[in-house]
Write a protein that holds these residues in place. Structure first.
Motif, PDB file in Angstrom:
ATOM      1  N   GLU A   1       0.836  -1.201   0.000  1.00 36.21           N
ATOM      2  CA  GLU A   1       0.000   0.000   0.000  1.00 36.21           C
ATOM      3  C   GLU A   1       0.872   1.252   0.000  1.00 36.21           C
ATOM      4  OE1 GLU A   1      -2.893   0.041   3.117  1.00 36.21           O
ATOM      5  OE2 GLU A   1      -3.397  -2.055   2.816  1.00 36.21           O
ATOM      6  N   PRO A   2       0.307   2.379  -0.405  1.00 35.12           N
ATOM      7  CA  PRO A   2       1.076   3.640  -0.316  1.00 35.12           C
ATOM      8  C   PRO A   2       1.457   3.911   1.149  1.00 35.12           C
ATOM      9  CG  PRO A   2      -0.964   3.959  -1.551  1.00 35.12           C
ATOM     10  CD  PRO A   2      -1.018   2.582  -0.962  1.00 35.12           C
ATOM     11  N   PRO A   3       2.644   4.430   1.385  1.00 40.79           N
ATOM     12  CA  PRO A   3       3.094   4.661   2.757  1.00 40.79           C
ATOM     13  C   PRO A   3       2.205   5.646   3.515  1.00 40.79           C
ATOM     14  CG  PRO A   3       4.882   4.969   1.200  1.00 40.79           C
ATOM     15  CD  PRO A   3       3.644   4.791   0.406  1.00 40.79           C
ATOM     16  N   LEU A   4       1.736   5.219   4.661  1.00 40.59           N
ATOM     17  CA  LEU A   4       0.886   6.061   5.499  1.00 40.59           C
ATOM     18  C   LEU A   4       1.689   7.204   6.110  1.00 40.59           C
ATOM     19  CD1 LEU A   4      -1.809   6.670   6.818  1.00 40.59           C
ATOM     20  CD2 LEU A   4      -1.291   4.951   8.552  1.00 40.59           C
ATOM     21  N   VAL A   5       2.946   6.935   6.461  1.00 37.97           N
ATOM     22  CA  VAL A   5       3.783   7.987   7.058  1.00 37.97           C
ATOM     23  C   VAL A   5       3.923   9.156   6.082  1.00 37.97           C
ATOM     24  CG1 VAL A   5       6.096   8.542   7.903  1.00 37.97           C
ATOM     25  CG2 VAL A   5       5.006   6.407   8.591  1.00 37.97           C
ATOM     26  N   ALA A   6       4.064   8.862   4.796  1.00 38.92           N
ATOM     27  CA  ALA A   6       4.182   9.929   3.792  1.00 38.92           C
ATOM     28  C   ALA A   6       2.890  10.738   3.722  1.00 38.92           C
ATOM     29  CB  ALA A   6       4.512   9.339   2.433  1.00 38.92           C
ATOM     30  N   GLU A   7       1.749  10.071   3.847  1.00 40.26           N
ATOM     31  CA  GLU A   7       0.474  10.800   3.848  1.00 40.26           C
ATOM     32  C   GLU A   7       0.372  11.717   5.056  1.00 40.26           C
ATOM     33  OE1 GLU A   7      -3.134   8.631   3.168  1.00 40.26           O
ATOM     34  OE2 GLU A   7      -2.107   7.262   1.806  1.00 40.26           O
ATOM     35  N   LEU A   8       0.805  11.219   6.205  1.00 36.43           N
ATOM     36  CA  LEU A   8       0.748  12.046   7.416  1.00 36.43           C
ATOM     37  C   LEU A   8       1.687  13.236   7.294  1.00 36.43           C
ATOM     38  CD1 LEU A   8       0.575   9.322  10.209  1.00 36.43           C
ATOM     39  CD2 LEU A   8      -1.304  10.495   9.056  1.00 36.43           C
ATOM     40  N   ASP A   9       2.844  13.033   6.663  1.00 31.52           N
ATOM     41  CA  ASP A   9       3.754  14.159   6.426  1.00 31.52           C
ATOM     42  C   ASP A   9       3.100  15.186   5.517  1.00 31.52           C
ATOM     43  OD1 ASP A   9       5.753  13.141   8.031  1.00 31.52           O
ATOM     44  OD2 ASP A   9       6.821  12.172   6.374  1.00 31.52           O
ATOM     45  N   GLY A  10       2.280  14.729   4.584  1.00 27.82           N
ATOM     46  CA  GLY A  10       1.544  15.648   3.719  1.00 27.82           C
ATOM     47  C   GLY A  10       0.562  16.497   4.509  1.00 27.82           C
ATOM     48  N   PHE A  11      -0.046  15.923   5.537  1.00 30.53           N
ATOM     49  CA  PHE A  11      -0.940  16.706   6.402  1.00 30.53           C
ATOM     50  C   PHE A  11      -0.163  17.817   7.084  1.00 30.53           C
ATOM     51  CE2 PHE A  11      -3.776  12.749   7.202  1.00 30.53           C
ATOM     52  CZ  PHE A  11      -4.457  12.972   6.028  1.00 30.53           C
ATOM     53  N   ASP A  12       1.068  17.503   7.542  1.00 27.42           N
ATOM     54  CA  ASP A  12       1.905  18.520   8.173  1.00 27.42           C
ATOM     55  C   ASP A  12       2.191  19.651   7.200  1.00 27.42           C
ATOM     56  OD1 ASP A  12       2.090  17.079  10.526  1.00 27.42           O
ATOM     57  OD2 ASP A  12       4.059  16.242  10.081  1.00 27.42           O
ATOM     58  N   TYR A  13       2.503  19.293   5.965  1.00 34.96           N
ATOM     59  CA  TYR A  13       2.830  20.290   4.948  1.00 34.96           C
ATOM     60  C   TYR A  13       1.623  21.194   4.679  1.00 34.96           C
ATOM     61  CZ  TYR A  13       4.093  22.326   0.470  1.00 34.96           C
ATOM     62  OH  TYR A  13       4.339  23.210  -0.540  1.00 34.96           O
ATOM     63  N   LEU A  14       0.437  20.594   4.556  1.00 32.87           N
ATOM     64  CA  LEU A  14      -0.754  21.379   4.294  1.00 32.87           C
ATOM     65  C   LEU A  14      -1.095  22.294   5.472  1.00 32.87           C
ATOM     66  CD1 LEU A  14      -3.023  18.703   2.573  1.00 32.87           C
ATOM     67  CD2 LEU A  14      -1.875  20.651   1.501  1.00 32.87           C
ATOM     68  N   ALA A  15      -0.871  21.808   6.688  1.00 36.94           N
ATOM     69  CA  ALA A  15      -1.177  22.619   7.869  1.00 36.94           C
ATOM     70  C   ALA A  15      -0.216  23.808   7.974  1.00 36.94           C
ATOM     71  CB  ALA A  15      -1.086  21.761   9.120  1.00 36.94           C
ATOM     72  N   ALA A  16       1.007  23.619   7.522  1.00 35.93           N
ATOM     73  CA  ALA A  16       1.986  24.693   7.606  1.00 35.93           C
ATOM     74  C   ALA A  16       1.740  25.781   6.560  1.00 35.93           C
ATOM     75  CB  ALA A  16       3.398  24.137   7.433  1.00 35.93           C
TER      76      ALA A  16
END
Length: 72
Positions: free
Chosen positions: A56-71
């Motif tokens: 599956e696509p890496p979940l950690v990378a998706e969570l890092d994307g949330f950080d990027y969007l929040a910033a």
């Protein structure tokens, strides 16, 4: 393939998807609350999830994307 084996595979897949969505939701809540400790804990759990589900696509990378969007 017997029907009960297909049903068992589908149940396992659905459980994995629910776990993934649960981790994403919990991370978003922690991100909104700026709860860094919970965010780190969920990222650790996401890393363990990624190890158990390598196809599956890496979940950690998706969570890092949330950080990027929040910033942003």
């Amino acid at each position: 393939m017997p029907l009960y084996l297909i049903a068992a595979d589908l149940d396992a897949y659905e459980a994995a998807q629910r776990a993934r969505l649960d981790l994403q939701a919990r991370y978003e809540i922690a991100l909104d609350a700026a709860d860094e400790l919970t965010m780190r804990r969920i990222k650790k759990l996401a890393g363990e999830y990624d190890l158990r589900h390598p196809d599956e696509p890496p979940l950690v990378a998706e969570l890092d994307g949330f950080d990027y969007l929040a910033a942003a």
